[in-house]
Design an enzyme around this catalytic site. Sequence first.
Site, PDB file in Angstrom:
ATOM      1  N   GLY A 229       0.831  -1.207   0.000  1.00  0.00           N
ATOM      2  CA  GLY A 229       0.000   0.000   0.000  1.00  0.00           C
ATOM      3  C   GLY A 229       0.858   1.246   0.000  1.00  0.00           C
ATOM      4  N   SER A 230       0.325   2.289   0.624  1.00  0.00           N
ATOM      5  CA  SER A 230       0.957   3.610   0.529  1.00  0.00           C
ATOM      6  C   SER A 230       2.336   3.682   1.157  1.00  0.00           C
ATOM      7  CB  SER A 230       0.052   4.652   1.190  1.00  0.00           C
ATOM      8  OG  SER A 230      -1.232   4.589   0.627  1.00  0.00           O
ATOM      9  N   SER A 231       2.673   2.738   2.027  1.00  0.00           N
ATOM     10  CA  SER A 231       4.003   2.794   2.638  1.00  0.00           C
ATOM     11  C   SER A 231       5.079   2.691   1.560  1.00  0.00           C
ATOM     12  CB  SER A 231       4.165   1.679   3.685  1.00  0.00           C
ATOM     13  OG  SER A 231       3.946   0.419   3.094  1.00  0.00           O
TER      14      SER A 231
END
Lengths: 510, 438
Positions: A229-231
């Site tokens: 995801g956004s990490s």
Amino acid sequence: MNKQIRKLAAGLLVLYLALFAALNVVQVGKKQELDAHPQNNRQTIRDFNRMRGPIVTADGVVVARSVPVVDPDSQYRFQREYPTGNLFSNITGYYTYSFGSTQLEKTQNDVLMGDTTQQKVDSVFGGADNTGSVQLTLRADVQQVAAQAIDDFNAAQLANGATETVQGSVVVMDPRTGAVLAMVSLPRFDANQVADHDTKAAEDVLDFLNNYPGKPLLANAYQENYMPGSSFKIITTGIAMENGVTSLDRNWPSETEWVPPQTNDPIQNYGGKACGGTMTEVFYRSCNIPFAQLASELGPQRMTDGVRAWGIGEKLPIDLPGAVASSFCGNVTPCDAAFFNDQLPLLAIGGFGQGNDLMVPLHMCMVAATVANGGVMMKPHVVDATLDHDGAVLTRTSPEAWKTPISPTTATILSDLMVGVVNNGTGKPMQLANGVQAAAKTGTAQLNFVEGEPQRSHAWIIGFAPAEAPRYAVSVVIKGTTDEISAGTGGRLAGPIAKQVLDYLFASES
Amino acid sequence: MAAGISAVAFVLASLGKNSTMPATLVPFLIALLGMLIAAHIATRLLARGADGTLLPLAVMLHGIGYVMIARLSERRAALQTTWSFIAIVAFVLTLLIVQRPPDLARYKWTFLFVGAGLLMLPLVPGIGSSVGGAKIWVSIGPVNFQPGEFAKIALALFFAAYLADNRELISAGTRRFGFIRIPELRYVLPITLAWAFAVAVMVAEKDLGSALLFFTLFTVMMWVATERAIYLVLGLVIFSGAAYIAWRMFEVVQTRVDIWLDPWSQYEGKGYQPAQAMFAFANGGTAGTGLGLGNPSKIPAASTDYVFAAIGEEMGLIGATAVIIAFLLLLGAGLRVAVRADRPFEKLLATGLTTIISMQAFIIIGGVLRLVPLTGITLPFVSYGGSSLLANYILLALLLRISDSGARRRGETPDELTISERMEARRLRRAERKAARA
């Protein structure tokens, strides 16, 4: 009659010579063949009946040791035991007679048994017991806090109607050295049950564990990978900065949709919201479109080269067996520019951590640590030193750089961006006690919906603290098992766990 | 002789010291050594002319076996100590009671019936019991024993006595049949019947090892007594025939042969033990693992039938060879006794007794080494087991007595009167004096 008696003597002599010949054939001639016979476990038993050294944490807690068997009728002289139960079993592994050994029990076998060359030479002058010990970088107290945090989360979920154990992991490391301070995986197992001398009982336990959802025998912290995801945006931003594709000055218009090349299917932000702003703002707001655009602007060649510089696609160089690799192409190999040339939408989605991205939790901790360590990614390790029977050091692990994906300047910029996430954005749950400034990035990866199962997602937070001179890097990932968890974001679900661990670490310093 | 005993003492002590044995072993060893020294002194007193190597060899084997048993099971070692004591007492008593070997020949029919009775005992309902498939045990109250061990001595005595009396008649024969002279039926019949009966009973008890031993004993004694090789050939032919028929007819025998050829094919079942024995030998290698450092306890019958594999593992090729050589020397000494004896009965008895020990050792060692198919039987003096130890010490005492008798006959030892003869003489003198006075 004497003639017959003498003949009898000669005949019996021949029979006895045949015995002697047969004895030689078996004991000398076929020795190697018989010793190597698959059903011959005498060598194993011989090892099994020797003393074996302990495995000890950095703070002196014994996590694996051999104790003498009291029962005089037992065919074994020692019982391997793991005093901390399931806390370190994914790291120590187990040492069994019937099922072999795993993890450190396997890789550090020679040291523990006293079989390294140096130990053997030393034992000529020393006593009979030349077993060695393994000193871990892991701290039992941190491991305990991390395990407690994730176990509490799991218990709350189960109480809330979840029907299966949450899968997740917590990894804490020193960004400067790569020394792992805590590495917890859930679900996990208790090596004591597998090391039971009652082979049948141990076999039942192994069967149970092998069939248990979430593979408790695997340390998912470094033996599984999850969609980041956004990490992952830290990596995309890092690559873009290194290639001069973006800077802190860049601005993005607030948009709800963007259609990447080669498709008519638009990319949206999280929850379909409009999102935009400066580089700092889009980072802490975790807009998707800007990072999809960065990946597209970089293009297949620079993007695949860039992720390779972060170690993606390589087996993690940890001193534990069975480590897996992160991937930017899912299961596709080779993962190169050619794969993305006609898959530009996938490349764009990959820019914000969806699509074919798969990251190992330990690797994500290393990503945070790289930013914290001025752009140098250290090799992770759990063994600090191996010691001989007298406590003298046999080997000591010296910190070693693995990759240098970004320059110190880029690292500083990324660090600032991550501080913004904690102070103003999705990482607020990781604001630490006593004013310690943390830096973080959250991630929430929606997994493809499978009919008949709850919506699943991966909730992440990775970060480090203190931001100005980082000593600890952390990554927390939780695989959602209910619709409710999956509706939450990485910051809200994983953030408190990371905060608990970091708060404990700073509290324990004073 | 004394040096032999001390050598054994040294061997025992050093073996004990180097191993990981419990401290309680030391009193056991001292007690055992005391008994064996007593046996030695008794031999010197009661059979001064006897061969000097027989007892030390037996004692060495006994000692190695005892150490091995003690290493495998303390409980069994304690029992074996008791049985050792009984065996030594029986050994001394045998030397005391049997002072003149020809006395034994007079009781040949008694021996035949005692031997037959002992053989049948395990078949008697209520007292007979079977262990590991073979019905060769008898339990009377708390005492368990294998009467077969004693039966073989009794039957050897009968054969020796009978053949000594009739060997010329059997050998000469009366009718000619081609090259073969057939002896008169009435001379051969009793002994053939006795033999056939004994073998049949052993087969019925599924004690194949003893049956094989017994068959060999009979064949050898017939051959030596009649000096006619035809009995050896005949024995071989009958044996081959019987073995083939048994193999065709009995599943047990087929399994034995299959396991012999490939124990690994039935590793989970009957092949486990021979396979483990092979692993044990390999584990031992040339020098052995050292006492207490191997895993002979993985072999289920490590202290009885498979004791040789346990020795091979922990004492290696060297220790196992020492055991083989000890048996070789024992058989050499036993047959020398037979050659030196000058009465047919003594010759035949010594031959028969030596054949029992050496063939028994060959059958079980060969079986354990997979040189021949395994037939369960104890390794004389070495294996755990009271009946076997007791019987073998009695057997040894008889051999020593024959040896002593031969030496006296040759004048190598003064032929003094035996105790009973001295008492008889005194009685006669007293009677004479009484008569003179009267």
